[in-house]
Design a protein around this motif. Structure first.
Motif, PDB file in Angstrom:
ATOM      1  N   THR A  10     -43.092 -35.343 -42.914  1.00 37.31           N
ATOM      2  CA  THR A  10     -43.313 -36.614 -43.619  1.00 37.31           C
ATOM      3  C   THR A  10     -44.142 -37.581 -42.788  1.00 37.31           C
ATOM      4  O   THR A  10     -45.124 -38.137 -43.261  1.00 37.31           O
ATOM      5  CB  THR A  10     -41.961 -37.277 -43.982  1.00 37.31           C
ATOM      6  OG1 THR A  10     -41.178 -36.331 -44.703  1.00 37.31           O
ATOM      7  CG2 THR A  10     -42.168 -38.516 -44.844  1.00 37.31           C
ATOM      8  N   ARG A  27     -46.456 -45.100 -35.989  1.00 37.78           N
ATOM      9  CA  ARG A  27     -46.108 -44.046 -36.940  1.00 37.78           C
ATOM     10  C   ARG A  27     -47.114 -44.026 -38.081  1.00 37.78           C
ATOM     11  O   ARG A  27     -47.514 -45.083 -38.576  1.00 37.78           O
ATOM     12  CB  ARG A  27     -44.716 -44.410 -37.467  1.00 37.78           C
ATOM     13  CG  ARG A  27     -44.091 -43.510 -38.504  1.00 37.78           C
ATOM     14  CD  ARG A  27     -42.710 -44.062 -38.836  1.00 37.78           C
ATOM     15  NE  ARG A  27     -41.769 -43.705 -37.808  1.00 37.78           N
ATOM     16  CZ  ARG A  27     -40.867 -42.723 -37.923  1.00 37.78           C
ATOM     17  NH1 ARG A  27     -40.778 -42.035 -39.042  1.00 37.78           N
ATOM     18  NH2 ARG A  27     -40.059 -42.450 -36.942  1.00 37.78           N
ATOM     19  N   GLY A 131     -34.655 -35.697 -40.665  1.00 37.65           N
ATOM     20  CA  GLY A 131     -36.076 -35.769 -41.009  1.00 37.65           C
ATOM     21  C   GLY A 131     -36.273 -35.331 -42.443  1.00 37.65           C
ATOM     22  O   GLY A 131     -35.397 -35.544 -43.299  1.00 37.65           O
ATOM     23  N   THR A 132     -37.419 -34.726 -42.737  1.00 37.44           N
ATOM     24  CA  THR A 132     -37.684 -34.188 -44.075  1.00 37.44           C
ATOM     25  C   THR A 132     -36.567 -33.192 -44.403  1.00 37.44           C
ATOM     26  O   THR A 132     -36.006 -33.196 -45.494  1.00 37.44           O
ATOM     27  CB  THR A 132     -39.049 -33.467 -44.088  1.00 37.44           C
ATOM     28  OG1 THR A 132     -40.012 -34.374 -43.537  1.00 37.44           O
ATOM     29  CG2 THR A 132     -39.424 -33.056 -45.481  1.00 37.44           C
ATOM     30  N   ASN A 155     -33.753 -37.598 -48.408  1.00 36.81           N
ATOM     31  CA  ASN A 155     -34.738 -38.033 -49.406  1.00 36.81           C
ATOM     32  C   ASN A 155     -35.249 -36.870 -50.242  1.00 36.81           C
ATOM     33  O   ASN A 155     -35.555 -37.027 -51.420  1.00 36.81           O
ATOM     34  CB  ASN A 155     -35.882 -38.769 -48.723  1.00 36.81           C
ATOM     35  CG  ASN A 155     -35.455 -40.167 -48.332  1.00 36.81           C
ATOM     36  OD1 ASN A 155     -34.977 -40.932 -49.173  1.00 36.81           O
ATOM     37  ND2 ASN A 155     -35.569 -40.504 -47.068  1.00 36.81           N
ATOM     38  N   GLY A 222     -34.489 -41.693 -38.685  1.00 37.03           N
ATOM     39  CA  GLY A 222     -34.293 -43.028 -39.271  1.00 37.03           C
ATOM     40  C   GLY A 222     -32.997 -43.195 -40.063  1.00 37.03           C
ATOM     41  O   GLY A 222     -32.460 -44.296 -40.156  1.00 37.03           O
TER      42      GLY A 222
HETATM   43  N1  LIG Z   1     -34.816 -46.235 -41.658  1.00 28.50           N
HETATM   44  C1  LIG Z   1     -35.036 -45.477 -42.738  1.00 28.50           C
HETATM   45  N2  LIG Z   1     -34.495 -45.804 -43.951  1.00 28.50           N
HETATM   46  C2  LIG Z   1     -34.724 -45.044 -45.035  1.00 28.50           C
HETATM   47  N3  LIG Z   1     -35.458 -43.922 -45.024  1.00 28.50           N
HETATM   48  C3  LIG Z   1     -36.010 -43.563 -43.868  1.00 28.50           C
HETATM   49  C4  LIG Z   1     -35.843 -44.302 -42.664  1.00 28.50           C
HETATM   50  N4  LIG Z   1     -36.514 -43.660 -41.667  1.00 28.50           N
HETATM   51  C5  LIG Z   1     -37.067 -42.579 -42.225  1.00 28.50           C
HETATM   52  N5  LIG Z   1     -36.775 -42.531 -43.542  1.00 28.50           N
HETATM   53  C6  LIG Z   1     -37.144 -41.487 -44.486  1.00 28.50           C
HETATM   54  O1  LIG Z   1     -36.531 -40.308 -44.031  1.00 28.50           O
HETATM   55  C7  LIG Z   1     -37.359 -39.179 -44.302  1.00 28.50           C
HETATM   56  C8  LIG Z   1     -37.639 -38.465 -43.034  1.00 28.50           C
HETATM   57  O2  LIG Z   1     -38.484 -39.218 -42.211  1.00 28.50           O
HETATM   58  P1  LIG Z   1     -38.947 -38.722 -40.799  1.00 28.50           P
HETATM   59  O3  LIG Z   1     -37.806 -38.813 -39.854  1.00 28.50           O
HETATM   60  O4  LIG Z   1     -40.183 -39.451 -40.425  1.00 28.50           O
HETATM   61  O5  LIG Z   1     -39.250 -37.192 -41.139  1.00 28.50           O
HETATM   62  P2  LIG Z   1     -40.144 -36.084 -40.442  1.00 28.50           P
HETATM   63  O6  LIG Z   1     -39.840 -36.115 -38.965  1.00 28.50           O
HETATM   64  O7  LIG Z   1     -39.693 -34.819 -41.089  1.00 28.50           O
HETATM   65  O8  LIG Z   1     -41.582 -36.401 -40.740  1.00 28.50           O
HETATM   66  C9  LIG Z   1     -38.611 -39.714 -44.981  1.00 28.50           C
HETATM   67  O9  LIG Z   1     -38.443 -39.555 -46.356  1.00 28.50           O
HETATM   68  C10 LIG Z   1     -38.629 -41.175 -44.553  1.00 28.50           C
HETATM   69  O10 LIG Z   1     -39.308 -41.984 -45.479  1.00 28.50           O
END
Ligand SMILES: Nc1ncnc2c1ncn2[C@@H]1O[C@H](COP(=O)(O)OP(=O)(O)O)[C@@H](O)[C@H]1O
Ligand SMILES: CC(C)(COP(=O)(O)O)[C@@H](O)C(=O)NCCC(=O)O
Ligand SMILES: [K+]
Length: 258
Positions: A10, A27, A131-132, A155, A222
């Motif tokens: 993501t 990011r 994460g995703t 998500n 997150g």
């Molecule tokens: N603080 C937060 N609140 C809500 N959703 C979040 C938060 N941080 C990340 N996300 C969501 O969690 C999912 C995973 O994000 P992320 O950790 O960046 O994934 P990846 O490492 O797989 O790219 C995404 O859909 C992102 O939008």
């Protein structure tokens, strides 16, 4: 200075380190079509805002999306004049080899989380990364990654419900006030939130049973915070875990000839 890049399915996270000192992190959305020049325009603007004009001379990359690695390599070569270290490639050594089935390509983010978790907490730990996908990475007493669990991300589960059920709207994840929802949105929120609490509890319990020993649980990503409110799921939450692991791996590999 060192540039660490953690590319998830993501988001892609960049961070800059001066030795062991953390300088800054940014990011962007992951997009495999982005070119090295596009990365640099974005990155150099943010670096300038931070007062960093130049000085990056090493790059380390962890990517769960194989297709982006080519352009990140070009970024390192063209703009930082270095060959990046890519986690999961033979030239990037790990302190301890993973003990998994032969031929298994472990996600580099999981290997990095394992290195960071072991550095901070020692062995016999479970790292949970929201994460995703939601991953559980099991670290043995000697620091080896010995396998784990991959579950659909929070998500992703919400998106899948919306995509496959005609009458279900898109819903944001939150902690619902009650478990019995009295409208559609509340029902979905309850299913995902309480379902996830149960998933984490159940997976951790099962891993501890199988390992037959106490194991600390370290959470990152997150959404870790959301699942920790009022629950005793994690011993610690560390948002910088993956970046810490990338810096450690970079330092570890400095001692080996290229
Ligand atoms: N603080 C937060 N609140 C809500 N959703 C979040 C938060 N941080 C990340 N996300 C969501 O969690 C999912 C995973 O994000 P992320 O950790 O960046 O994934 P990846 O490492 O797989 O790219 C995404 O859909 C992102 O939008
Ligand atoms: C499980 C993952 C999809 C998680 O990726 P992320 O949610 O960080 O984007 C990634 O680590 C991956 O593609 N792993 C390969 C298979 C494995 O780790 O066993
Ligand atoms: K990740």
């Amino acid at each position: 200075m060192l540039l660490c890049i953690d590319c998830g399915n993501t988001n892609t996270v960049f961070s800059i380190w001066d030795g062991e000192d953390f300088i800054s992190t940014w990011r962007m959305e992951t997009n495999h079509k982005r070119t090295a020049d596009e990365y640099y325009v974005w990155l150099s603007g943010l670096m300038r805002l931070q007062g960093i004009e130049d000085g990056i001379n090493s790059v380390i990359v962890s990517s769960t999306v194989p297709r982006v690695v080519f352009n990140l390599r070009v970024l390192a070569n063209r703009y930082f004049n270095c060959r990046p270290l890519v986690v999961g490639k033979p030239e990037c050594r790990l302190p301890v080899d993973p003990r998994v089935d032969p031929g298994t390509g472990v996600g580099p983010d999981r290997l990095v989380n394992t290195v960071a978790g072991f550095d901070r907490h020692g062995g016999d730990i479970i790292v949970v990364d929201f994460g995703t996908a939601t991953t559980f990475d099991v670290v043995a007493r000697d620091g080896a990654y010995i396998g784990g669990v991959i579950a659909p991300g929070v998500n992703l589960s919400l998106e899948a419900l919306h995509a496959s059920a005609a009458a279900l709207p898109h819903v944001d994840v939150t902690m619902p006030e009650k478990s019995i929802g009295t409208n559609t949105v509340a029902c979905i929120q309850s299913g995902v939130f309480w379902g996830y609490i149960g998933l984490v509890e159940g997976v951790v319990r099962q891993i501890r049973l199988e390992r037959d020993r106490p194991m600390k649980v370290i959470a990152t990503g997150g959404l870790a915070e959301l699942f920790s409110q009022g629950f005793d799921l994690f011993d610690s939450i560390e948002y910088d875990l993956t970046m810490h692991g990338l810096r450690l791996l970079h330092d570890f590999n400095k001692d080996f000839p290229a």
